[in-house]
Design a protein around this motif. Sequence first.
Motif, mmCIF file in Angstrom:
data_model
loop_
_atom_site.group_PDB
_atom_site.id
_atom_site.type_symbol
_atom_site.label_atom_id
_atom_site.label_comp_id
_atom_site.label_asym_id
_atom_site.label_seq_id
_atom_site.Cartn_x
_atom_site.Cartn_y
_atom_site.Cartn_z
ATOM 1 N N ILE A 1 8.803 -1.301 -6.176
ATOM 2 C CA ILE A 1 7.792 -0.412 -6.766
ATOM 3 C C ILE A 1 7.285 0.576 -5.721
ATOM 4 C CG2 ILE A 1 5.459 -0.321 -7.733
ATOM 5 C CD1 ILE A 1 6.042 -3.011 -9.072
ATOM 6 N N ALA A 2 6.991 0.090 -4.514
ATOM 7 C CA ALA A 2 6.488 0.969 -3.449
ATOM 8 C C ALA A 2 7.516 2.021 -3.080
ATOM 9 C CB ALA A 2 6.116 0.132 -2.225
ATOM 10 N N ALA A 3 8.778 1.613 -2.957
ATOM 11 C CA ALA A 3 9.834 2.566 -2.605
ATOM 12 C C ALA A 3 9.982 3.638 -3.668
ATOM 13 C CB ALA A 3 11.155 1.828 -2.405
ATOM 14 N N GLN A 4 9.868 3.268 -4.929
ATOM 15 C CA GLN A 4 9.958 4.246 -6.008
ATOM 16 C C GLN A 4 8.812 5.254 -5.952
ATOM 17 O OE1 GLN A 4 11.156 2.799 -10.089
ATOM 18 N NE2 GLN A 4 10.881 0.817 -9.084
ATOM 19 N N CYS A 5 7.616 4.763 -5.657
ATOM 20 C CA CYS A 5 6.455 5.661 -5.579
ATOM 21 C C CYS A 5 6.672 6.736 -4.522
ATOM 22 C CB CYS A 5 5.194 4.869 -5.250
ATOM 23 S SG CYS A 5 4.514 3.954 -6.648
ATOM 24 N N VAL A 6 7.272 6.355 -3.396
ATOM 25 C CA VAL A 6 7.512 7.316 -2.333
ATOM 26 C C VAL A 6 8.718 8.194 -2.669
ATOM 27 C CG1 VAL A 6 8.071 7.606 0.107
ATOM 28 C CG2 VAL A 6 6.498 5.808 -0.596
ATOM 29 N N ALA A 7 9.832 7.565 -3.039
ATOM 30 C CA ALA A 7 11.073 8.306 -3.273
ATOM 31 C C ALA A 7 10.953 9.285 -4.433
ATOM 32 C CB ALA A 7 12.219 7.334 -3.525
ATOM 33 N N PHE A 8 10.256 8.893 -5.495
ATOM 34 C CA PHE A 8 10.103 9.756 -6.667
ATOM 35 C C PHE A 8 8.770 10.489 -6.661
ATOM 36 C CE2 PHE A 8 12.873 6.325 -8.773
ATOM 37 C CZ PHE A 8 14.026 6.938 -8.310
ATOM 38 N N GLY A 9 8.099 10.470 -5.503
ATOM 39 C CA GLY A 9 6.814 11.155 -5.407
ATOM 40 C C GLY A 9 6.909 12.634 -5.645
ATOM 41 N N ILE A 10 8.091 13.216 -5.386
ATOM 42 C CA ILE A 10 8.276 14.654 -5.547
ATOM 43 C C ILE A 10 8.001 15.088 -6.984
ATOM 44 C CG2 ILE A 10 10.729 14.478 -6.099
ATOM 45 C CD1 ILE A 10 9.054 17.143 -3.864
ATOM 46 N N THR A 11 8.123 14.150 -7.937
ATOM 47 C CA THR A 11 7.870 14.483 -9.336
ATOM 48 C C THR A 11 6.374 14.604 -9.633
ATOM 49 O OG1 THR A 11 7.764 12.172 -10.050
ATOM 50 C CG2 THR A 11 9.941 13.214 -10.000
ATOM 51 N N GLY A 12 5.552 13.976 -8.832
ATOM 52 C CA GLY A 12 4.116 13.985 -9.072
ATOM 53 C C GLY A 12 3.711 13.013 -10.154
ATOM 54 N N LEU B 1 -5.356 -8.259 -1.634
ATOM 55 C CA LEU B 1 -5.964 -7.284 -0.730
ATOM 56 C C LEU B 1 -4.891 -6.442 -0.053
ATOM 57 C CD1 LEU B 1 -8.741 -9.512 0.913
ATOM 58 C CD2 LEU B 1 -9.089 -7.566 -0.631
ATOM 59 N N LEU B 2 -3.856 -7.092 0.464
ATOM 60 C CA LEU B 2 -2.783 -6.357 1.140
ATOM 61 C C LEU B 2 -1.767 -5.803 0.158
ATOM 62 C CD1 LEU B 2 -1.482 -5.431 3.753
ATOM 63 C CD2 LEU B 2 -0.378 -7.676 3.946
ATOM 64 N N GLU B 3 -1.442 -6.574 -0.862
ATOM 65 C CA GLU B 3 -0.435 -6.151 -1.837
ATOM 66 C C GLU B 3 -0.870 -4.877 -2.570
ATOM 67 O OE1 GLU B 3 1.602 -9.040 -4.566
ATOM 68 O OE2 GLU B 3 0.413 -7.933 -6.045
ATOM 69 N N LEU B 4 -2.089 -4.882 -3.093
ATOM 70 C CA LEU B 4 -2.571 -3.706 -3.815
ATOM 71 C C LEU B 4 -2.745 -2.520 -2.875
ATOM 72 C CD1 LEU B 4 -5.141 -5.405 -6.210
ATOM 73 C CD2 LEU B 4 -2.926 -4.421 -6.817
ATOM 74 N N THR B 5 -3.208 -2.787 -1.652
ATOM 75 C CA THR B 5 -3.336 -1.703 -0.676
ATOM 76 C C THR B 5 -1.988 -1.052 -0.424
ATOM 77 O OG1 THR B 5 -5.260 -2.671 0.423
ATOM 78 C CG2 THR B 5 -3.917 -1.154 1.725
ATOM 79 N N ALA B 6 -0.932 -1.863 -0.297
ATOM 80 C CA ALA B 6 0.407 -1.318 -0.065
ATOM 81 C C ALA B 6 0.847 -0.437 -1.226
ATOM 82 C CB ALA B 6 1.399 -2.456 0.158
ATOM 83 N N ILE B 7 0.563 -0.846 -2.449
ATOM 84 C CA ILE B 7 0.917 -0.028 -3.611
ATOM 85 C C ILE B 7 0.110 1.269 -3.611
ATOM 86 C CG2 ILE B 7 0.954 0.075 -6.125
ATOM 87 C CD1 ILE B 7 3.026 -1.810 -4.891
ATOM 88 N N PHE B 8 -1.166 1.186 -3.260
ATOM 89 C CA PHE B 8 -1.995 2.395 -3.189
ATOM 90 C C PHE B 8 -1.474 3.359 -2.124
ATOM 91 C CE2 PHE B 8 -5.778 -0.489 -4.502
ATOM 92 C CZ PHE B 8 -5.357 -0.457 -5.816
ATOM 93 N N VAL B 9 -1.079 2.813 -0.970
ATOM 94 C CA VAL B 9 -0.546 3.647 0.108
ATOM 95 C C VAL B 9 0.758 4.313 -0.334
ATOM 96 C CG1 VAL B 9 0.438 3.617 2.440
ATOM 97 C CG2 VAL B 9 -1.643 2.331 1.949
ATOM 98 N N ALA B 10 1.610 3.557 -1.012
ATOM 99 C CA ALA B 10 2.867 4.117 -1.500
ATOM 100 C C ALA B 10 2.608 5.240 -2.503
ATOM 101 C CB ALA B 10 3.709 3.018 -2.153
#
Length: 328
Positions: free
Chosen positions: A165-176, A215-224
């Motif tokens: 999920i995190a990798a997708q958020c970054v890789a497909f971030g260009i779509t907004g 705490l860490l898991e959700l933070t990682a998703i937010f950062v991604a």
Amino acid sequence: MDLQAFTTAHDDEWRELRALTRTRRLTSEQSDRLVLLYQVVSTHLSVLRSTAPDPVLVQDLSLLLSDARAKIAGAQDNSWRGIATLLGESVPAALYRARWWSHAVTFACVAVAVIIGVWVATTPEGLAALGSEAERDQYVNEAFESYYDPSAGFATMVWANNAWIAAQCVAFGITGAWPAIVLVINAVNVGMVGGLMASYGELGLFLQLIAPHGLLELTAIFVAGGAGLKLFWSLVAPGRRPRTVAVAEEGRSLMLVALGLVGALALSGVIEGFVTGSTMVWWLKIVIGAIALALFWAYVYVLGGRAVRAGKTGDLDEQEAGFRQQYA
């Protein structure tokens, strides 16, 4: 500068340096010559970049110098040094540069989760949206707590899912749109579950089972998600950089964010697999989760801040990136 004349004048030196980098064993004289030619060709590359930035030639010389540098330093030593630089400077620098996007996304997602949770916990319509009374009873009294089954397999499954999920958020971030959709769905789901547990008087249990790893898991998703939106923003508002240059530079940097989050999510997966569902006292579980979160932000702010102040961006350096278009 006459590029053709420059190339003709120095082509023999470039060929010699290339030959030396490909030689399996060097004599002491050849080693000295390799170092000398490395310095000479580095000067050539600098001159080309400032006076005649031909992208093909600059790229060729950059790769030649990279090979020569590896030969001089020694392949094994260079590899270990590269790994240390990657994890100690490049990754935390990339995370540090995305910190404000991460904090903004965290605030927005927490706000959405709280609003949804209050709606579910305080209104009949909110509860009804989560299924029948029998389904809600079964989830609160059985399914929620039994989900956290301590095991290595469970930890691995959680890590793989969240890292993807995190990798997708970054890789497909260009779509907004993609990171925004992922973040909203995640926040709504957390809010609905929290609201449901609260409506049954089990908010404490919800927090005890979510906080240790969450705490860490959700933070990682937010950062991604924040990193993905930062990449999208470089396309919308590139500043003084050409749009293609801005996207390329930010994209290379933010893929390191995904790499850093793989490690963070591995740690949260271990906590979820072996701490959250264990018989450990609840306050110790939360302390462990808080320490893991503190270590992550220390990594970002201490190592990342120091790397950025030293001029690191998380992007490739000049020789690795090759030709860079000059812009005002």
